[in-house]
Design an enzyme around this catalytic site. Structure first.
Site, PDB file in Angstrom:
ATOM      1  N   ASN A  98       1.013  -1.012  -0.042  1.00  0.00           N
ATOM      2  CA  ASN A  98      -0.282  -0.118  -0.111  1.00  0.00           C
ATOM      3  C   ASN A  98       0.589   1.403   0.211  1.00  0.00           C
ATOM      4  O   ASN A  98       0.294   2.170  -0.137  1.00  0.00           O
ATOM      5  CB  ASN A  98      -1.118   0.276   1.286  1.00  0.00           C
ATOM      6  CG  ASN A  98      -2.844  -0.814   1.055  1.00  0.00           C
ATOM      7  OD1 ASN A  98      -2.567  -0.418  -0.422  1.00  0.00           O
ATOM      8  ND2 ASN A  98      -3.297  -0.822   1.843  1.00  0.00           N
ATOM      9  N   LEU A 338      -3.491  -8.928   6.554  1.00  0.00           N
ATOM     10  CA  LEU A 338      -3.212  -8.789   4.695  1.00  0.00           C
ATOM     11  C   LEU A 338      -1.367  -7.963   4.878  1.00  0.00           C
ATOM     12  O   LEU A 338      -1.585  -7.778   3.759  1.00  0.00           O
ATOM     13  CB  LEU A 338      -4.178  -8.018   4.524  1.00  0.00           C
ATOM     14  CG  LEU A 338      -5.780  -9.074   4.383  1.00  0.00           C
ATOM     15  CD1 LEU A 338      -6.427  -7.424   3.826  1.00  0.00           C
ATOM     16  CD2 LEU A 338      -5.703  -9.938   2.874  1.00  0.00           C
ATOM     17  N   HIS A 339      -0.964  -7.865   5.674  1.00  0.00           N
ATOM     18  CA  HIS A 339       0.328  -7.345   5.871  1.00  0.00           C
ATOM     19  C   HIS A 339       0.353  -6.539   4.922  1.00  0.00           C
ATOM     20  O   HIS A 339       1.414  -6.288   4.267  1.00  0.00           O
ATOM     21  CB  HIS A 339       1.255  -8.279   5.021  1.00  0.00           C
ATOM     22  CG  HIS A 339       1.095  -9.948   5.580  1.00  0.00           C
ATOM     23  ND1 HIS A 339       0.861 -10.176   5.351  1.00  0.00           N
ATOM     24  CD2 HIS A 339       2.226  -9.612   7.438  1.00  0.00           C
ATOM     25  CE1 HIS A 339       0.431 -11.666   6.255  1.00  0.00           C
ATOM     26  NE2 HIS A 339       1.740 -11.331   6.948  1.00  0.00           N
ATOM     27  N   CYS A 340       0.038  -5.094   5.149  1.00  0.00           N
ATOM     28  CA  CYS A 340      -0.718  -3.854   4.571  1.00  0.00           C
ATOM     29  C   CYS A 340      -0.234  -4.030   2.627  1.00  0.00           C
ATOM     30  O   CYS A 340       0.310  -3.335   2.049  1.00  0.00           O
ATOM     31  CB  CYS A 340       0.079  -2.688   4.377  1.00  0.00           C
ATOM     32  SG  CYS A 340       0.249  -2.224   6.112  1.00  0.00           S
ATOM     33  N   ALA A 341      -0.673  -5.305   1.852  1.00  0.00           N
ATOM     34  CA  ALA A 341      -0.449  -5.706   0.830  1.00  0.00           C
ATOM     35  C   ALA A 341      -1.847  -5.895  -0.030  1.00  0.00           C
ATOM     36  O   ALA A 341      -1.896  -7.600  -0.147  1.00  0.00           O
ATOM     37  CB  ALA A 341       0.597  -6.158   0.306  1.00  0.00           C
TER      38      ALA A 341
END
Lengths: 382, 73
Positions: A98, A338-341
């Site tokens: 992101n 979601l690991h910012c992705a």
């Protein structure tokens, strides 16, 4: 405690990093270059020496093209917001963080034309698709060097060739690779490299940078912020000279000193030796997890094209439950979700549930890995 | 009495680079606040021994260090 969240931030830090941060505040505590007295000058020397070693580390010639930022996100925003205009065409991949996607989506609303090239479910980029997407109207290609979700590395040098052939520039998001794999900007023909200090480079959080290729015309990039630089103070216009054009305000000198110490620590030990160690741990984690029933491991099976990140899901447990049990019952710290992705998770088929991400680092041992495999076996069997 | 020259730069980074290069070449230099009569800049300048001006200029030239101005003090 076993720390397996080095992809979020590396821990522990080498003692040399902590010492350098304390030392600089004790002995070089002036405002760098602003005041001209000995403490101010010493602070400026500390920063300049860091710049020089970072330029050498990523192989560019001119240290003034190392721009200090707060983190990789800041460096990425500097390029995206400073370079791109409405109507420009940008090509990127479907596994970006992101840090790239949010600024690009925002610019898209203002008229940017965004083309996202799909990656395969293991994260690999199809060279034919990206070659077809990059055309003579493309201003910039943005690529994550290695996925923060499943560790797959993208072929940035090959894409640099395609981008330059079409007259476009290449921005590489090296948040996961700086310090983890050798990066040669000259050989890879990378125009902009965004890095953070607190992961593979072993430094503290709050310091990162943008490294600009020697041949890139920086007059086409507007600064993200304008303000005092300690230089050319008679002017109320932002100077064009580097690095000052992009570095307004008092810098994070303790962060820069810590980052510099982290890079020296890496250079002393040898980045190849640490990479070999991390790949060995990765191989064992993948093998251990793959042999368990109901577990799916993501990312490419080609270890040479991976960083030390292992994402998995279990068919009988939610990732958040596994993460909580690992922490509470076994003292093993991982990152789930979601690991910012979100784009990367859509690509590998794990959206919106996410994955459990194991990220060993330079200080992780094989014993840590074996204990982790055993703990995960217990959790999914319960 | 020693005669000095002073070099003004566009960035602090250039001043630091110049200091490092010149010290390595054995030149006697000192970073000082920019003399007010030369510029209103709030940063640092590099003072050098005026007798070494040819050498100083050639070292900075060769390394392509960007220089704003050189003055005799």
């Amino acid at each position: 405690m076993i720390y397996l969240d080095n992809a979020a931030t590396s821990w522990p830090k080498p003692p040399e990093v902590l010492k350098a941060m304390v030392d600089v505040l004790q002995h070089a505590g002036g405002n760098p270059g602003r005041s001209g007295h000995r403490l101010s000058i010493e602070a400026a020397r500390v920063i300049y020496n860091a710049r020089e070693d970072i330029a050498r580390f990523f192989n560019i010639g001119d240290p003034s093209r190392v721009i200090f930022t707060s983190n990789a996100t800041h460096a990425i925003n500097l390029v995206l917001q400073g370079l791109l205009k409405p109507g420009d065409r940008v090509v990127t991949s479907s596994i970006e963080h992101n840090a790239v996607m949010r600024p690009l989506r925002s610019l898209e609303k203002q008229g940017l034309i965004l083309h996202t090239v799909p990656c395969a479910p293991d994260g690999m980029l199809d060279m034919r698709s990206i070659a077809a997407a990059i055309d003579s109207h493309t201003r910039l290609v943005v690529l994550i060097h290695a996925s923060n979700v499943m560790g797959t590395m993208l072929p940035v040098a090959e894409v640099a060739h395609l981008a330059h052939h079409a007259g476009a520039l290449l921005l590489v998001d090296a948040a996961q690779t700086a310090g983890a794999v050798p990066i040669d900007m000259k050989a890879g023909r990378i125009d902009f490299l965004a890095f953070t200090g607190h992961k593979g480079l072993q430094g503290p959080p709050g310091i990162g940078g943008l490294v600009i290729g020697d041949h890139v015309d920086t007059s086409q990039v507007e600064p993200l912020m304008r303000g005092g630089t300690g230089s050319q103070s008679e002017l109320e216009l932002q100077p064009e000279s580097l690095p000052d054009k992009f570095e307004s305000g008092t810098p994070n000198i303790a962060g820069i000193a810590g980052l510099h110490a982290g890079i020296r620590w890496l250079m002393d030990r040898g980045i190849h030796i640490i990479r070999e160690h991390e790949l060995e741990l990765t191989r064992n984690l993948i093998n251990g997890l793959s042999s368990m029933p109901g577990i799916k491991v993501y990312g490419t099976s080609d270890l040479e094209r991976r960083t030390a990140i292992i994402s998995f899901t279990a068919n009988n447990k939610e990732v958040s439950e596994i993460g909580l049990k690992l922490d509470d019952d076994y003292g093993i710290l991982v990152r789930v979700g979601l690991h910012c992705a979100p784009a990367a998770h859509r690509t590998i088929g794990t959206f919106p549930g996410g994955t459990v991400r194991l990220a060993p680092g330079a200080f992780t041992t094989m014993d840590d890995v074996n204990k982790t495999i055993w703990a995960i076996e217990q959790i999914i069997a319960s | 009495m020693t005669e000095y020259g002073v070099i003004l730069f566009y960035t602090t980074s250039s001043a630091m680079r110049a200091e490092k290069l010149l010290v390595a070449e054995g030149c006697s230099v000192k970073l000082i606040p920019v003399p007010r009569h030369l510029s209103s800049d709030c940063g640092v300048a590099l003072r050098f021994n005026w007798q070494q001006q040819e050498k100083v200029k050639s070292v900075l030239d060769q390394a392509q260090v960007e220089v704003d101005a050189i003055h005799q003090l």
